[in-house]
Design an enzyme around this catalytic site. Structure first.
Site, PDB file in Angstrom:
ATOM      1  CD  GLU A 135       2.691  52.036  35.246  1.00 11.72           C
ATOM      2  OE1 GLU A 135       2.966  51.242  35.975  1.00 11.72           O
ATOM      3  OE2 GLU A 135       1.302  52.066  34.454  1.00 11.72           O
ATOM      4  CB  CYS A 177       0.096  49.317  42.370  1.00 12.46           C
ATOM      5  SG  CYS A 177       0.578  50.770  41.618  1.00 12.46           S
ATOM      6  CB  THR A 225      -1.944  50.994  31.994  1.00 14.57           C
ATOM      7  OG1 THR A 225      -0.528  51.778  31.999  1.00 14.57           O
ATOM      8  CG2 THR A 225      -1.791  50.143  32.876  1.00 14.57           C
ATOM      9  CB  CYS A 270       1.438  47.599  36.333  1.00 22.02           C
ATOM     10  SG  CYS A 270       0.001  48.371  35.556  1.00 22.02           S
ATOM     11  CB  CYS A 276      -5.859  50.937  39.853  1.00 27.24           C
ATOM     12  SG  CYS A 276      -4.694  49.484  39.922  1.00 27.24           S
ATOM     13  CD  GLU A 319       1.876  50.286  30.176  1.00 27.40           C
ATOM     14  OE1 GLU A 319       3.147  49.763  29.793  1.00 27.40           O
ATOM     15  OE2 GLU A 319       1.526  50.162  31.243  1.00 27.40           O
ATOM     16  CE1 TYR A 375       0.066  55.002  39.016  1.00 25.47           C
ATOM     17  CE2 TYR A 375       2.564  55.399  39.077  1.00 25.47           C
ATOM     18  CZ  TYR A 375       1.315  55.352  38.473  1.00 25.47           C
ATOM     19  OH  TYR A 375       1.194  54.973  37.122  1.00 25.47           O
ATOM     20  CG  HIS A 406      -3.916  56.401  38.256  1.00 23.37           C
ATOM     21  ND1 HIS A 406      -4.379  55.457  38.484  1.00 23.37           N
ATOM     22  CD2 HIS A 406      -2.837  56.247  37.271  1.00 23.37           C
ATOM     23  CE1 HIS A 406      -3.721  54.609  37.824  1.00 23.37           C
ATOM     24  NE2 HIS A 406      -2.774  54.892  37.130  1.00 23.37           N
TER      25      HIS A 406
HETATM   26 FE1  SF4 Z   1      -1.053  49.896  37.245  1.00 20.41          FE
HETATM   27 FE2  SF4 Z   1      -0.475  50.963  39.685  1.00 20.41          FE
HETATM   28 FE3  SF4 Z   1      -1.855  52.368  37.670  1.00 20.41          FE
HETATM   29 FE4  SF4 Z   1      -2.865  50.134  38.862  1.00 20.41          FE
HETATM   30  S1  SF4 Z   1      -2.491  51.931  40.007  1.00 20.41           S
HETATM   31  S2  SF4 Z   1      -2.809  50.636  36.813  1.00 20.41           S
HETATM   32  S3  SF4 Z   1      -1.162  48.876  39.227  1.00 20.41           S
HETATM   33  S4  SF4 Z   1       0.205  51.658  37.780  1.00 20.41           S
HETATM   34 FE    FE Z   2      -0.100  53.629  35.819  1.00 19.03          FE
END
Ligand code: SF4
Ligand code: FE
Length: 480
Positions: free
Chosen positions: A442, A294, A187, A96, A100, A252, A291, A287
């Site tokens: 996560e 990422c 995070t 991660c 983002c 985190e 995912y 968000h």
């Molecule tokens: Fe982490 Fe993915 Fe959230 Fe970005 S979108 S903060 S990489 S979990």
């Molecule tokens: Fe996250």
């Protein structure tokens, strides 16, 4: 735009109160446990100077090029390129990369502050744009703090035994407000310049003091960061061997707001309870789209590591191994398809920025709560039980045991045993170690746990329209 080195320089001057394993961390940038997180964030800066990645990592801002992570999505192609950028960063870090959340918070607040102003005559959007200009000009990392600690889950914010279990305003003055509470699982918070706070759930009219959104510098007085422990932190202290991914990682923290003052020009919602649910839903939709980028990039690394393990084991030609690798790819590309689909089906908001399709973004994230577990299961299956029984890497340097390990843990003769051990450690880390915190846990709970997505999917599904379709084909004219 800043470089990674300039970002690290910024962070070395931060006066944040950070606690890790019972101790106050005086210089977080020098801490061996936190170092991989700093490197991950630094990469989000350096990528904007990488000619191969610039088309995704740099966007046009109001006054020139800006880092994409500070941008507002101005079209469907921006939403698509976000997913591509996140996949690329997942591939490069296997982790991660933590930037983002703030990006998603910026885009959600951009449209919601506009909606509040257009209906109530407030000036939140103007304030927000001033903050946004600072974020873009100074190329800042923002963290998006939404998840309250919530106490007794069966009680609403105002009904808790302790009123601070949901972050709330404890004092309003002409200059601003004072807030108290805590946000969990935050995070990237330890590595951010700014903390953007939003409510965690829809609020009733009687819960006005809990309906608050704002941004404060991350080293504001009263902010305390308590970093989450991860499974093999201790291995990072031992040195690089055996960590699996010694370069990159994520962290985190629990952020405690111990009576933090927020100046008025940094408040973006204050008591307007009827707009809280759209803020929560838009942030979550962005968000949940993230995912589909990422986690897909992280799985690209895991699939590659698994294919290498098969080669080292001498099983790579076996039909069943090739079938399982193809299955991993199919699951992963399905997630990517969902990330792209909710982006291309996005729409413009009244403010002019673009929002992903919320139903498809929730489908994306619900799949992310499941498929990575199956991908990880297949990785462990192919890698073999050795990932759980591997002797310590240091044995290779022990004159007595080193030659034994080298001889007996070799797979296919032409590959060095040390390489086989390295790849197995990487798979171990991604399926049950530090990296699994971000690849698995996560994926399940980040951006909301599965039930939150199922609820949103149920709410967005137009069942009445589907019933009409069925009635039409079944020649049923009567509606109840
Ligand atoms: Fe982490 Fe993915 Fe959230 Fe970005 S979108 S903060 S990489 S979990
Ligand atoms: Fe996250």
């Amino acid at each position: 735009m800043k470089t990674g080195a300039q970002f690290l320089e910024d962070m070395s001057h931060s006066r944040k109160e950070v606690h890790l394993m019972g101790q106050k961390v005086e210089q977080p940038t020098q801490n061996p446990i936190l170092a991989p997180s700093f490197r991950t964030l630094a990469l989000t800066y350096d990528l904007s100077f990488d000619p191969q990645a610039q088309s995704l990592a740099v966007r046009q801002g109001p006054q020139g090029p800006i880092n994409a992570f500070c941008s507002i999505h101005s079209g469907l192609e921006d939403l698509v390129s976000k997913v591509q950028l996140l996949r690329l960063l997942g591939q490069k870090t296997g982790s991660c990369f933590q930037r983002c959340v703030g990006w998603d918070a910026l885009n959600a607040l951009y449209s919601v502050t506009y909606d509040i102003d257009s209906r109530t005559g407030s000036n939140y959007h103007q304030r927000f744009r001033q903050f946004l200009a600072q974020v873009q000009n100074d190329d800042l990392v923002c963290t998006g703090a939404m998840t309250d600690v919530k106490g007794n889950r069966s009680l609403r914010p105002g009904e808790q035994a302790d009123p601070d279990l949901y972050l709330h305003v404890v004092k309003q003055t002409r200059e601003g407000v004072v807030v108290r509470g805590a946000k969990a699982h935050q995070t990237g918070s330890v590595f951010a310049h700014e903390v953007i706070v939003m409510p965690t759930r829809a609020m009733l009219d009687s819960e006005r003091e809990y309906a608050i959104a704002f941004a404060v510098p991350s080293d504001s007085a009263g902010l305390v960061y308590i970093v989450g422990r991860q499974v093999d932190d201790a291995r990072r202290l031992e040195g690089t061997e055996g960590v699996g991914n010694d370069l990159y990682g994520g962290h985190e923290s629990l952020i405690v707001f111990d009576d933090v003052f927020v100046p008025r020009d940094r408040i973006f919602l204050n008591g307007e309870t009827s707009y809280v649910s759209s803020l929560v839903e838009r942030f979550s939709a962005y968000h949940r789209q993230s995912y589909g980028g990422c986690k897909v990039g992280v799985a690209d690394v895991l699939i590659g590591a698994t294919a290498l393990a098969a080669e080292y084991n001498g099983t790579d030609r076996a039909h069943t191994i090739q079938h399982k690798l193809a299955e991993m790819v199919y699951l992963n590309e399905t997630l990517y398809s969902c990330g792209l689909a909710c982006s291309t089906a996005g729409t413009a908001t009244p403010s002019g920025n673009f929002l992903v399709d919320p139903l498809l973004a929730n489908v994306c994230k619900l799949n992310v709560t499941r498929f990575p577990y199956e991908i990880a299961r297949l990785a462990v299956d192919i890698a073999g039980g050795l990932i759980a029984t591997l002797p310590s890497q240091e044995e290779l340097e022990n004159p007595r045991t080193g030659p034994m390990i080298d001889k007996y843990l070799r797979g296919v003769a032409k590959y060095p045993t040390a390489d086989r051990i390295r790849i197995l450690h990487l798979i171990e880390s991604m399926t049950m170690g530090n990296s699994a915190v971000h690849y698995l846990t996560e994926s399940l709970h980040g951006a909301g746990s599965p039930e939150a997505q199922t609820m949103m999917i149920g709410r967005s599904a137009d069942l009445e329209q589907k019933k009409d379709l069925a009635r039409a084909l079944a020649h049923i004219s009567q509606k109840p």
